[in-house]
Design a protein around this motif. Structure first.
Motif, PDB file in Angstrom:
ATOM      1  N   LEU A  68      71.396   5.494  38.152  1.00 57.01           N
ATOM      2  CA  LEU A  68      72.791   5.915  38.151  1.00 57.01           C
ATOM      3  C   LEU A  68      73.687   4.774  38.627  1.00 57.01           C
ATOM      4  N   GLU A  85      74.657  10.101  33.485  1.00 57.71           N
ATOM      5  CA  GLU A  85      73.653  11.165  33.612  1.00 57.71           C
ATOM      6  C   GLU A  85      73.028  11.457  32.257  1.00 57.71           C
ATOM      7  N   ASN A 172      66.923  14.999  36.589  1.00 55.11           N
ATOM      8  CA  ASN A 172      68.292  15.433  36.315  1.00 55.11           C
ATOM      9  C   ASN A 172      68.941  16.010  37.573  1.00 55.11           C
ATOM     10  N   ILE A 175      69.892  13.148  39.913  1.00 55.69           N
ATOM     11  CA  ILE A 175      71.027  12.382  39.391  1.00 55.69           C
ATOM     12  C   ILE A 175      72.326  13.176  39.532  1.00 55.69           C
ATOM     13  N   LYS A 176      72.300  14.458  39.199  1.00 56.82           N
ATOM     14  CA  LYS A 176      73.504  15.285  39.343  1.00 56.82           C
ATOM     15  C   LYS A 176      73.952  15.370  40.795  1.00 56.82           C
TER      16      LYS A 176
END
Length: 186
Positions: A68, A85, A172, A175-176
């Motif tokens: 990221l 993302e 995911n 990263i979020k």
């Protein structure tokens, strides 16, 4: 054991051998994709987990090894982080759909080999006036090997697909979470 396999292949038709070779190639591809993607996704997971831990601790810096961070170039723009993302997850999930395709098609490939094997067996028996179960049973059991091989490949492909999908989901999530923290910190 080897003699049995060689005898089976010697009595099989070209289509049955083709089906078994195709399923063998599927199996090799399944293991190759799984091992390669598992190693790369686990490396990404490790970096993103460390980066999230860094963001949630007193240190407000993002880990420079984070995908990221590399993608966003330190930006905390919501739109840039969202695009990053999507890009990271897209790259992480490469090849996973192949496992899904193999898991859904390999039983049908095996079934095709079985049907052809049974048809060939019945064609051989058509010249005989009387055929008993003791003659038909071995021929049908040999034909069923292709279906068993297709199901065998499908089990591994489906299992590995599910494992990798779960790993991508975890990635995911990390990263979020990082993106939300970065946007909140501005």
């Amino acid at each position: 054991m080897i003699d049995t396999i060689l005898n089976y292949l010697g009595n099989s038709s070209a289509i049955t051998i083709f089906v078994l070779v195709l399923l063998s190639a599927y199996l090799v591809a399944v293991f190759w994709i799984f091992i390669y993607r598992l190693i790369s996704i686990n490396a990404l997971l490790t970096n993103e987990k460390k980066s999230l831990e860094s963001l949630t601790s007193r240190n407000t810096a993002v880990n420079p090894l984070s995908s990221l961070y590399k993608c966003s170039n330190g930006s905390s723009s919501k739109h840039i982080l969202h695009a990053c993302e999507i890009s990271i997850i897209k790259d992480a999930s490469v090849g996973i759909s192949s496992l899904s395709i193999i898991s859904s098609t390999s039983p049908f490939v095996g079934l095709f080999g079985t049907v052809v094997g049974i048809l060939e067996s019945f064609a051989k028996f058509s010249s005989h006036s009387k055929v008993g179960f003791s003659v038909i049973a071995p021929a049908i059991s040999e034909a069923l090997v292709a279906t068993a091989a297709g199901i065998f490949v499908a089990i591994f492909a489906y299992t590995f697909h599910q494992i990798l999908v779960r790993k991508v989901y975890e990635l995911n999530t990390y990263i979020k979470a990082q993106a939300e923290i970065l946007v909140a910190k501005g």
